[in-house]
Design a protein around this motif. Structure first.
Motif, PDB file in Angstrom:
ATOM      1  N   UNK A 140     -28.918  65.923 111.797  1.00 21.91           N
ATOM      2  CA  UNK A 140     -28.179  65.486 110.639  1.00 21.91           C
ATOM      3  C   UNK A 140     -27.223  64.410 110.587  1.00 21.91           C
ATOM      4  N   UNK A 141     -26.331  64.499 111.717  1.00 21.31           N
ATOM      5  CA  UNK A 141     -25.123  63.264 111.735  1.00 21.31           C
ATOM      6  C   UNK A 141     -26.076  62.103 112.140  1.00 21.31           C
ATOM      7  N   UNK A 142     -27.174  62.201 113.045  1.00 22.68           N
ATOM      8  CA  UNK A 142     -27.793  60.934 113.395  1.00 22.68           C
ATOM      9  C   UNK A 142     -28.608  60.372 112.204  1.00 22.68           C
ATOM     10  N   UNK A 143     -29.175  61.236 111.103  1.00 24.00           N
ATOM     11  CA  UNK A 143     -29.704  60.704 110.064  1.00 24.00           C
ATOM     12  C   UNK A 143     -28.504  59.906 108.984  1.00 24.00           C
ATOM     13  N   UNK A 144     -27.381  60.633 108.923  1.00 25.36           N
ATOM     14  CA  UNK A 144     -26.405  60.072 108.067  1.00 25.36           C
ATOM     15  C   UNK A 144     -26.120  58.789 108.667  1.00 25.36           C
ATOM     16  N   UNK A 145     -26.021  58.410 110.045  1.00 19.67           N
ATOM     17  CA  UNK A 145     -25.750  57.122 110.686  1.00 19.67           C
ATOM     18  C   UNK A 145     -26.918  56.294 110.534  1.00 19.67           C
ATOM     19  N   UNK A 146     -28.088  56.630 110.468  1.00 21.77           N
ATOM     20  CA  UNK A 146     -29.105  55.885 110.079  1.00 21.77           C
ATOM     21  C   UNK A 146     -29.367  55.201 108.702  1.00 21.77           C
ATOM     22  N   UNK A 147     -28.926  56.359 107.790  1.00 24.71           N
ATOM     23  CA  UNK A 147     -28.729  55.948 106.452  1.00 24.71           C
ATOM     24  C   UNK A 147     -27.825  54.920 106.136  1.00 24.71           C
ATOM     25  N   UNK A 148     -26.700  55.037 106.921  1.00 24.25           N
ATOM     26  CA  UNK A 148     -25.563  53.770 107.004  1.00 24.25           C
ATOM     27  C   UNK A 148     -26.161  52.424 107.394  1.00 24.25           C
ATOM     28  N   UNK A 149     -26.802  52.438 108.352  1.00 29.45           N
ATOM     29  CA  UNK A 149     -27.622  51.223 108.834  1.00 29.45           C
ATOM     30  C   UNK A 149     -28.583  50.628 107.861  1.00 29.45           C
ATOM     31  N   UNK A 150     -29.326  51.677 107.189  1.00 26.26           N
ATOM     32  CA  UNK A 150     -30.062  51.147 106.046  1.00 26.26           C
ATOM     33  C   UNK A 150     -29.251  50.483 104.954  1.00 26.26           C
ATOM     34  N   UNK A 151     -28.101  51.037 104.598  1.00 22.44           N
ATOM     35  CA  UNK A 151     -27.293  50.677 103.559  1.00 22.44           C
ATOM     36  C   UNK A 151     -26.751  49.352 103.909  1.00 22.44           C
ATOM     37  N   UNK A 152     -26.409  48.971 105.439  1.00 22.31           N
ATOM     38  CA  UNK A 152     -25.881  47.788 105.841  1.00 22.31           C
ATOM     39  C   UNK A 152     -27.262  46.459 105.691  1.00 22.31           C
ATOM     40  N   UNK A 153     -28.033  47.341 105.952  1.00 21.91           N
ATOM     41  CA  UNK A 153     -29.451  46.162 105.770  1.00 21.91           C
ATOM     42  C   UNK A 153     -29.785  45.801 104.314  1.00 21.91           C
ATOM     43  N   UNK A 154     -29.773  46.869 103.522  1.00 18.36           N
ATOM     44  CA  UNK A 154     -29.884  46.423 102.044  1.00 18.36           C
ATOM     45  C   UNK A 154     -28.841  45.624 101.417  1.00 18.36           C
ATOM     46  N   UNK A 155     -27.722  45.929 101.963  1.00 20.47           N
ATOM     47  CA  UNK A 155     -26.287  44.920 101.395  1.00 20.47           C
ATOM     48  C   UNK A 155     -26.998  43.559 101.645  1.00 20.47           C
TER      49      UNK A 155
END
Length: 304
Positions: free
Chosen positions: A164-179
């Protein structure tokens, strides 16, 4: 550079309503994924594959109704969208995995650590200025994560918490990419590319994981696709009618749904530590969002 949707009419109440609808659809999708995996033994990769294959026509229909129509598929930054697509698929894989291993409330609460990770990544990778207010909120937020995880005496599986923590970190990576992508392409283009790439890639894997299903299992699979596709479309629509800092706080209504659905469908009631940790995570996330309000830098497309 002017954001792609800067000229769209702004309507705060409509945006909030769409965002709450997106959060509700995300929670329903998560509950359906957990039900499919734990009660019916559905393969997570197969559920993910059908989610995109069934959602692709709906996504294309949705984009066709937007200004620019399917012409929004055109972009001069194809590699960025391909990277976002691959990263998004991996992220969703971890998110589905966490739902299989953890109760719905705990998996959802830990997913809200994503904005905290995103702020750290923005500071490290994009040289964003992060003042002591936001660093304090981040520290507080991760204290909330520890409350949920209870590392010393948790009854929750360590593997599930780690996933779950890895998933949250990956979501953050996606958000940076989308930004980064949002500087030159509108949200509709990102959603269309993501759904198309995911449907094509997972479609190639489906012959190795797909199995015959009963009518009830097919109903679950179709619901996963409908809920996930609806969440993305509603969130995209919310971004086009209201500023991100106005609508993003309502993402946290997903936690209310997660607790309710977890109780009704699986008999799971979170302990006091989960409630306390979730409240701290939500409070810290909201504070980070308030500090971001001036620049409106956060753009979220859900991994659902």
């Amino acid at each position: 550079m002017t954001p792609p949707n800067a000229s769209a009419p702004q309507n705060a109440m409509a945006g909030i309503g769409l965002r709450i609808g997106a959060a509700s659809a995300m929670a329903l999708m998560a509950a359906t994924v957990k039900l499919g995996a734990t009660s019916y033994g559905l393969h997570p990769v197969e559920m993910l594959g059908w989610r995109f294959i069934f959602a692709l026509p709906l996504t294309m229909l949705f984009v066709a109704t937007r200004s620019g129509g399917l012409g929004l598929f055109r972009t001069g930054h194809k590699l960025a969208h391909i990277w976002r697509g691959v990263l998004g698929m991996v992220t969703m894989g971890f998110a589905y995995w966490s739902l299989m291993l953890l109760p719905l409330a705990e998996a959802t609460a830990l997913s809200f650590a994503a904005p905290l990770f995103a702020t750290i990544l923005a500071a490290l990778l994009l040289a964003d200025r992060v003042g002591w207010h936001r660093w304090s909120a981040i520290v507080l937020g991760f204290a909330g994560v520890l409350f949920v995880m209870q590392p010393q005496h948790s009854a929750l599986p360590a593997k599930g918490l780690a996933v779950a923590v890895v998933a949250a970190f990956l979501v953050a990576c996606v958000n940076i990419t989308i930004r980064q992508i949002s500087r030159y392409d509108p949200p509709e283009t990102t959603v269309l590319w993501f759904t198309t790439i995911s449907a094509l890639c997972l479609g190639c894997v489906m012959p190795f994981v797909a199995e015959p299903h009963t009518a009830g299992e097919w109903l679950l699979i179709v619901c996963i696709a409908l809920f996930g596709g609806t969440a993305q479309m509603l969130l995209t629509a919310s971004l086009s009618v209201a500023p991100v800092p106005v609508v993003a706080p309502f993402d946290y209504t997903q936690l209310v749904w997660a607790v309710t659905l977890g109780w009704i469908m699986f008999g799971d009631l979170p302990p006091a530590t989960t409630w306390t940790g979730a409240a701290i995570i939500v409070a810290s996330g909201l504070y980070v969002l308030i500090r971001e309000r001036r620049s409106s830098r956060i753009v979220r497309v859900p991994e659902g």
